[in-house]
Structures are given as C-alpha cells and as structure tokens.
Design a protein around this motif. Structure first.
Motif, mmCIF file in Angstrom:
data_model
loop_
_atom_site.group_PDB
_atom_site.id
_atom_site.type_symbol
_atom_site.label_atom_id
_atom_site.label_comp_id
_atom_site.label_asym_id
_atom_site.label_seq_id
_atom_site.Cartn_x
_atom_site.Cartn_y
_atom_site.Cartn_z
ATOM 1 N N CYS A 51 1.016 -1.357 0.357
ATOM 2 C CA CYS A 51 0.067 -0.064 -0.081
ATOM 3 C C CYS A 51 1.167 0.946 -0.521
ATOM 4 O O CYS A 51 0.347 2.652 -0.303
ATOM 5 N N CYS A 54 1.471 3.756 -3.097
ATOM 6 C CA CYS A 54 1.200 4.792 -3.134
ATOM 7 C C CYS A 54 0.258 5.927 -1.958
ATOM 8 O O CYS A 54 0.274 7.202 -1.967
ATOM 9 N N HIS A 55 0.356 4.791 -0.508
ATOM 10 C CA HIS A 55 -0.086 5.597 0.200
ATOM 11 C C HIS A 55 0.530 6.126 1.161
ATOM 12 O O HIS A 55 0.310 7.244 2.282
ATOM 13 N N MET A 95 -6.861 0.565 -7.237
ATOM 14 C CA MET A 95 -6.974 -0.039 -5.894
ATOM 15 C C MET A 95 -7.246 -1.018 -6.479
ATOM 16 O O MET A 95 -7.175 -2.465 -5.652
HETATM 17 C C1 HEC Z 1 -1.576 1.627 -7.065
HETATM 18 C C2 HEC Z 1 -1.443 2.957 -6.082
HETATM 19 C C3 HEC Z 1 -2.876 2.125 -4.746
HETATM 20 C C4 HEC Z 1 -2.594 1.315 -4.085
HETATM 21 C C5 HEC Z 1 -0.882 0.904 -4.226
HETATM 22 C C6 HEC Z 1 -3.204 0.669 -3.074
HETATM 23 N N1 HEC Z 1 -4.065 2.707 -2.695
HETATM 24 FE FE1 HEC Z 1 -5.473 2.949 -1.828
HETATM 25 N N2 HEC Z 1 -6.327 4.848 -2.518
HETATM 26 C C7 HEC Z 1 -5.478 4.756 -3.924
HETATM 27 C C8 HEC Z 1 -6.470 5.792 -4.405
HETATM 28 C C9 HEC Z 1 -6.081 6.960 -5.420
HETATM 29 C C10 HEC Z 1 -7.510 5.918 -3.385
HETATM 30 C C11 HEC Z 1 -8.435 6.833 -3.548
HETATM 31 C C12 HEC Z 1 -9.938 6.848 -4.840
HETATM 32 C C13 HEC Z 1 -10.792 7.624 -4.122
HETATM 33 O O1 HEC Z 1 -10.871 9.009 -4.569
HETATM 34 O O2 HEC Z 1 -12.155 7.277 -3.879
HETATM 35 C C14 HEC Z 1 -7.538 4.886 -2.594
HETATM 36 C C15 HEC Z 1 -8.013 4.845 -1.158
HETATM 37 C C16 HEC Z 1 -8.247 4.251 -0.757
HETATM 38 C C17 HEC Z 1 -8.945 4.188 0.540
HETATM 39 C C18 HEC Z 1 -9.964 4.787 1.164
HETATM 40 C C19 HEC Z 1 -9.450 5.615 1.922
HETATM 41 C C20 HEC Z 1 -11.160 6.677 2.726
HETATM 42 O O3 HEC Z 1 -10.951 7.656 3.312
HETATM 43 O O4 HEC Z 1 -12.318 6.347 2.568
HETATM 44 C C21 HEC Z 1 -8.465 2.932 1.609
HETATM 45 C C22 HEC Z 1 -9.015 1.995 2.830
HETATM 46 C C23 HEC Z 1 -7.981 2.028 0.972
HETATM 47 N N3 HEC Z 1 -6.997 2.785 -0.097
HETATM 48 C C24 HEC Z 1 -6.184 1.558 1.076
HETATM 49 C C25 HEC Z 1 -5.385 0.028 1.137
HETATM 50 C C26 HEC Z 1 -4.586 -0.117 1.332
HETATM 51 C C27 HEC Z 1 -4.899 -1.030 2.716
HETATM 52 C C28 HEC Z 1 -3.914 -0.573 0.521
HETATM 53 C C29 HEC Z 1 -2.720 -2.139 0.200
HETATM 54 C C30 HEC Z 1 -3.178 -2.991 0.265
HETATM 55 C C31 HEC Z 1 -4.152 0.502 -0.542
HETATM 56 N N4 HEC Z 1 -5.154 1.111 -0.128
HETATM 57 C C32 HEC Z 1 -3.365 0.148 -1.726
HETATM 58 C C33 HEC Z 1 -4.554 4.230 -4.713
HETATM 59 C C34 HEC Z 1 -3.809 3.123 -4.177
#
Ligand code: HEC
Ligand code: HEC
Length: 235
Positions: A51, A54-55, A95
C-alpha cells in the motif's frame, strides 16, 4: 484398611488437577491470543508495504490528496472500504487489483486495517535534537500531518457541520466506528468524495444522507471543508 479406596479424596485430587490444568490452558490460550494479536499487527505492517507505494510508508497519503491518508482511520471503516473496493460498490480503479481475494484475503484486510488504525501521525513539527541525523529528521518530518487551512466562510461552515455532520463524524471530526474521520484528511480528497456522493458515484451511508450533501450549495461545501481544516487544532 489397606486396599480400600477413599473415593472422596481421589476425586478431590482429580478435581484439583483438572482445575490446575484448565487454569494452565486458559493462561496459555491468553498468551497465544496476545502473541497472535502482536503478530497480526506485524503482518499488517508487512501487507502495508504494498500500500505504501501509493499511501506512503506511514499511511500518510500523498500527492496532495490523490492518495488519501489511511493512518488513524478506524479499523472498521478501513475494512468496510477495502471490501467495498473488492465488491466494486465503491469504484477504485487503481486499487481494484490489490483488493481481490487472492491478493488480499479477509484475514489480511483485518490485519492491515488494524495496523493502519494504530498509526498516530503527529500534528506539530518536531523539535530536533542536535544528535538527530538527516535521515532521522526526514523520517520525523514525513510523518507530520498538518492540513493547511483553506479559504471559506468559517461561521457558515461551522454552523452547517455542527448541525448536519456532527452526529456521525463527531464534534472534532474524528469519526467513530463506520463513520470516517474527516479532520486530518486531505481537503482535495474530501472534496472529491463529496462530489462523488453528489453525483451518486459513491453511496454516502443511507440514501437520505446522500440527499443531505445534494442539498448543499457549492459555497456551503467549500465552507464546510474550510471549517474541517480548523478542527485538527481543536483536538
Ligand atoms: C496504485 C495506488 C494504490 C495502491 C497500491 C493502494 N491504494 Fe488505496 N487508494 C488509492 C487511491 C487513488 C484512493 C482514492 C480513491 C478515491 O478517490 O476514491 C485510495 C483509497 C483508499 C482507501 C479509502 C480511504 C478513505 O478515507 O475512504 C483505503 C481504505 C485504501 N485506499 C486502502 C489501501 C490499502 C490497505 C492498500 C494496500 C493493500 C492500498 N490502499 C493500496 C490508491 C492506491
Ligand atoms: C448519518 C451519518 C452521517 C452524516 C450525518 C454525515 N455522514 Fe459523511 N459519512 C458517513 C458514512 C457512513 C461515510 C462512509 C460511507 C462509505 O462507506 O462509503 C461517510 C463518508 C463521508 C466522507 C468521505 C470520507 C472518506 O474518508 O472517504 C465525507 C467527505 C463526508 N462523509 C462528509 C460529510 C459531510 C460534509 C456531512 C455533513 C454535511 C456528512 N458527511 C454527514 C455518514 C454520515
């Protein structure tokens, strides 16, 4: 008399032994579950490596809110969103592949959510010690989560927020349970989500609440967002 058996005392001994055994097992079970818990957070940290691209390493998000902050969001909420991405009830193209059962089974969702929920990000700039090297300083700075103020009518934002949002998102925007924390989240991300709710691209809890956001004028939304950026200091 030799050869006779005093049943009562034998039973007594057996019962005490049973009791000791049972207590011992209970102790062991408790130890295992404690160790199990620690392991889950450890495993959550490992999963978070995927994660982090990106995060961010500390779940601090990035690119000015293109990637939301995850650190400190409630575990229940994080789990629900990961499951929503998997089921495509909340569409998240970047994601989607990471949330498939094969990549992220339910158990991993629990672990990574627990880990992310446990991360506390400081809201003040650190005071460095002379002995802190450049890397330590960089790491300490990277974790700091200060949401810059944005312009808007704060009085109107406060009135609307305290009337319409507070029951779920909390007085200081910390959220609880299934209701996400709003204070401390990137403004551009929150704004994008509000727009998605209004367009019906993401469900905002029950239908009635989506309606709640639909009734807001565009300036009202900006005012609420401006007010939310002041909440971090009040916590
Ligand atoms: C390739 C990039 C990428 C990866 C890798 C990624 N994410 Fe994300 N994630 C995003 C994006 C872009 C958004 C925002 C989407 C939107 O604008 O609705 C997001 C949104 C989220 C949210 C929503 C947050 C909220 O406040 O509602 C969660 C929870 C989340 N990600 C968890 C994870 C987790 C846990 C992992 C690893 C298992 C992960 N992400 C891996 C790009 C990524
Ligand atoms: C009855 C409860 C309730 C009320 C009232 C409410 N919300 Fe929400 N809000 C939720 C829930 C539940 C979610 C998560 C929805 C989901 O699962 O996608 C949410 C999510 C959000 C998000 C997205 C956060 C994120 O991390 O992705 C924003 C932004 C938001 N709400 C703003 C508001 C504003 C602004 C108001 C007041 C005008 C408001 N909400 C009133 C329940 C509520």
């Amino acid at each position: 008399m030799p050869g006779t058996c005093d049943n009562a005392s034998h039973h007594g001994i057996r019962e005490t032994t049973d009791m000791t055994l049972r207590l011992g097992l209970l102790g062991l079970t408790m130890l295992f579950s404690l160790a199990g818990h620690a392991q889950n957070l450890e495993k959550g940290k490992e999963i978070n490596a995927t994660c982090a691209g990106c995060h961010g390493e500390f779940g601090q998000g990035g690119s000015r809110g293109e990637y939301p902050r995850l650190a400190g969001l409630g575990a229940k909420y994080l789990e629900s969103q990961l499951k929503a991405f998997r089921a495509r009830t909340r569409v998240n193209i970047p994601m989607y592949p990471y949330t498939q059962e094969r990549e992220l089974p339910d158990e991993d969702i629990r672990d990574v959510a627990a880990y992310l929920a446990s991360i506390e990000l400081p809201t003040k700039w650190p005071v460095f010690k002379d002995s802190d090297d450049a890397l330590t300083r960089l790491t300490m700075t990277e974790r700091v989560m200060i949401i810059p103020r944005v312009p808007g009518n704060l009085a109107n934002g406060e009135a609307l927020y305290q009337k319409q949002c507070v029951t779920c998102h909390g007085k200081t925007g910390l959220g609880r349970g299934m209701f996400p924390m709003l204070a401390g989240q990137y403004t551009s991300y929150l704004k994008r989500q509000m727009e998605k709710y209004v367009k019906g691209e993401r469900p905002h809890d029950e239908e009635g609440i989506g309606g709640l956001l639909n009734k807001l004028k565009e300036e009202d939304m900006q005012d609420i967002l401006a007010y939310i950026t002041t909440l971090q200091e009040q916590q």
